[in-house]
Motif scaffolding. Structure first.
Motif, short mmCIF file in Angstrom:
data_model
loop_
_atom_site.label_atom_id
_atom_site.label_comp_id
_atom_site.label_asym_id
_atom_site.label_seq_id
_atom_site.Cartn_x
_atom_site.Cartn_y
_atom_site.Cartn_z
N GLU A 68 -1.29 -19.55 -33.80
CA GLU A 68 -2.33 -18.90 -33.02
C GLU A 68 -1.77 -17.65 -32.37
OE1 GLU A 68 -3.70 -21.70 -30.18
OE2 GLU A 68 -4.26 -23.23 -31.68
N ARG A 69 -2.68 -16.76 -32.03
CA ARG A 69 -2.26 -15.53 -31.36
C ARG A 69 -1.48 -15.84 -30.09
NH1 ARG A 69 -4.06 -10.21 -30.93
NH2 ARG A 69 -5.92 -10.53 -32.21
N LEU A 114 -2.17 -9.52 -41.87
CA LEU A 114 -1.00 -9.18 -41.06
C LEU A 114 0.00 -8.31 -41.82
CD1 LEU A 114 -0.27 -12.53 -39.17
CD2 LEU A 114 -1.70 -10.60 -38.50
N LEU A 167 1.62 -8.98 -35.03
CA LEU A 167 0.21 -9.17 -34.74
C LEU A 167 -0.38 -7.93 -34.09
CD1 LEU A 167 0.08 -12.79 -33.28
CD2 LEU A 167 -0.38 -12.05 -35.61
N VAL A 176 -5.11 -12.97 -39.41
CA VAL A 176 -5.46 -13.38 -38.06
C VAL A 176 -6.99 -13.32 -37.96
CG1 VAL A 176 -5.14 -11.02 -37.14
CG2 VAL A 176 -5.17 -12.99 -35.58
N GLY A 199 -8.28 -15.64 -33.28
CA GLY A 199 -6.90 -15.78 -32.79
C GLY A 199 -6.06 -16.70 -33.64
N ASP A 200 -6.71 -17.53 -34.48
CA ASP A 200 -5.95 -18.38 -35.40
C ASP A 200 -5.33 -17.52 -36.49
OD1 ASP A 200 -6.62 -20.64 -34.02
OD2 ASP A 200 -8.17 -21.31 -35.44
N VAL A 201 -4.12 -17.88 -36.89
CA VAL A 201 -3.45 -17.21 -38.02
C VAL A 201 -3.42 -18.21 -39.17
CG1 VAL A 201 -1.31 -16.15 -38.85
CG2 VAL A 201 -2.07 -15.78 -36.48
N GLY A 204 -11.27 -11.40 -40.57
CA GLY A 204 -9.97 -11.27 -39.94
C GLY A 204 -9.23 -10.03 -40.39
N ASP A 254 -8.45 -5.55 -32.53
CA ASP A 254 -8.89 -5.92 -33.88
C ASP A 254 -9.93 -4.96 -34.40
OD1 ASP A 254 -7.27 -8.03 -33.45
OD2 ASP A 254 -8.87 -9.47 -33.04
N THR A 292 -10.63 -12.90 -36.67
CA THR A 292 -11.29 -12.11 -35.63
C THR A 292 -12.71 -12.58 -35.36
OG1 THR A 292 -12.01 -10.46 -37.25
CG2 THR A 292 -9.90 -10.07 -36.13
#
Length: 381
Positions: A313-314, A290, A369, A277, A264-266, A287, A375, A279
């Motif tokens: 974050e997401r 994007l 996103l 992002v 969830g972190d970008v 991840g 994902d 996963t």
């Protein structure tokens, strides 16, 4: 005196003529001196049941374990009536000559620590039906078992520390780590392992610390946490004492170092291909790009901690209107702050028929996103 059907034998106690059991005279026959007694003399001193005057049951007042033989056994009981019935059944002895024995028990709870066991026995001896009632008081002696004593004495052999890499673990990560540890210990307890326990769990500003009963279990808990939350484990042994044989005894601290980034972190890898992002933080960081939607996986050397900056974050994403699809590589969306139409990259996970899409606005711009749970777990491309 006419013998009739009798064998001419006499009871050695009262002198009455009796029928001598034929098996007494057979080679290898019984040598029980009571076998030659008449029924009257035999039953005068006969006890159908041999019962103790009292039975004491040792139980742990903390965990409810029962002491049997030379060890404690987990029975998971607070009401010890069933345990008292079992103990009574084991300690009552029925005469060896009795046949077709039946018995029943009626427990009477006198007080918290005393149960009277009213037992009724029936059986047949020398073709004679007999019954006997006995009452056995059962006392519950409440103690502290070895395991609970060690816990109360703050005993532990290892420490499991949960920490983050260049960050502090989230409350959710700390909670999950504790749940994993408790589940592991519960699994060991279910196998009858009374050496399995968590002495203390402490939440600190840096994460969570757990004192574990053995080094082997501390290591097992640390591995389970990493298997689910990602990261790596380091070990730091400390010599604490020597056992009775002169062997060195070590207490080991297992530090679980969670990944710097969580799903969830970008993040921005500064490699020219746009933000990612995250996963997965298991093994190598994984991840989605994007800008394109392509899968990203860090090199083996980078592992779970590639050189990157966190952009958001997401959970920071906001839903906004999808204005138009310009071409295969770009779409127009409304800026969630200014409500201006902005052209942004079109990742392959974007649904062109959607009315709104989740977007994250950050220092590098605006990106769409993927929807939660969409994902791609396929290979990098």
């Amino acid at each position: 005196m006419s013998s009739g059907s009798r064998s001419g034998a006499f009871c050695p106690r009262c002198g009455d003529e009796i029928e001598r059991p034929p098996e007494v005279d057979l080679p290898g026959g019984p040598r029980d001196p009571d076998a030659v007694l008449c029924d009257g003399c035999y039953f005068d001193s006969f006890d159908l049941v041999d019962a103790p005057e009292r039975i004491e049951i040792r139980v742990c007042s903390q965990c409810g374990a029962l002491h049997r033989g030379n060890r404690w056994i987990d029975v998971g009981a607070r009401d010890y009536t069933d345990v008292a019935v079992e103990e009574t059944a084991e300690r009552l002895a029925v005469h060896v000559d009795a046949r077709d024995v039946e018995w029943s028990v009626d427990p009477e709870q006198v007080d918290e620590n005393t149960i009277r066991m009213h037992c009724l026995f029936g059986g047949r001896v020398r073709d004679t039906g007999l019954s006997e009632a006995v009452t056995v008081p059962v006392y519950i002696a409440r103690e502290t078992c070895d395991r609970c004593g060690r816990i109360a004495g703050d005993y532990y052999a290892s420490i499991v520390q949960v920490r983050g890499t260049d960050r502090t673990p989230t409350p959710a990560e700390n909670d999950r780590a504790v749940e994993i540890a408790e589940s592991y210990i519960a699994d060991r307890e279910a196998t009858g392992d009374r050496n399995a326990f968590i002495t203390e769990t402490t939440r600190t500003d840096d994460g969570v610390d757990m004192k574990i009963s053995t080094n082997q279990m501390g290591q097992g808990i640390a591995k389970r946490i990493v298997a689910e939350l990602g990261g790596a484990v380091s070990e730091a042994p400390t010599l604490v004492t020597e056992d009775s044989d002169g062997n060195e005894v070590y207490r080991v601290t297992f530090t679980v170092r969670l990944p710097p980034y969580t799903p969830g972190d970008v993040i921005d890898l500064d490699d020219g291909d746009g933000p990612v992002v995250v996963t997965s933080a298991h093994g190598n960081l994984k991840g989605l790009r994007l800008a394109s939607g392509k899968r990203y996986e860090a090199d083996f050397e980078e592992g779970i901690a590639p050189d990157a900056r966190k952009l958001g974050e997401r959970s920071d994403a906001e839903a906004t209107t999808l204005v138009a699809v310009e071409d295969a590589h770009a779409v127009q969306v409304l800026d969630p702050d200014t409500f201006e139409s902005k052209t942004v990259p079109r990742p392959n996970y974007l649904d062109p028929d959607a009315e709104s899409v989740p977007v994250l606005k950050h220092r590098e711009g605006l990106h769409v996103l993927p929807e939660e749970g969409s994902d791609d777990d396929g290979p990098p491309r």
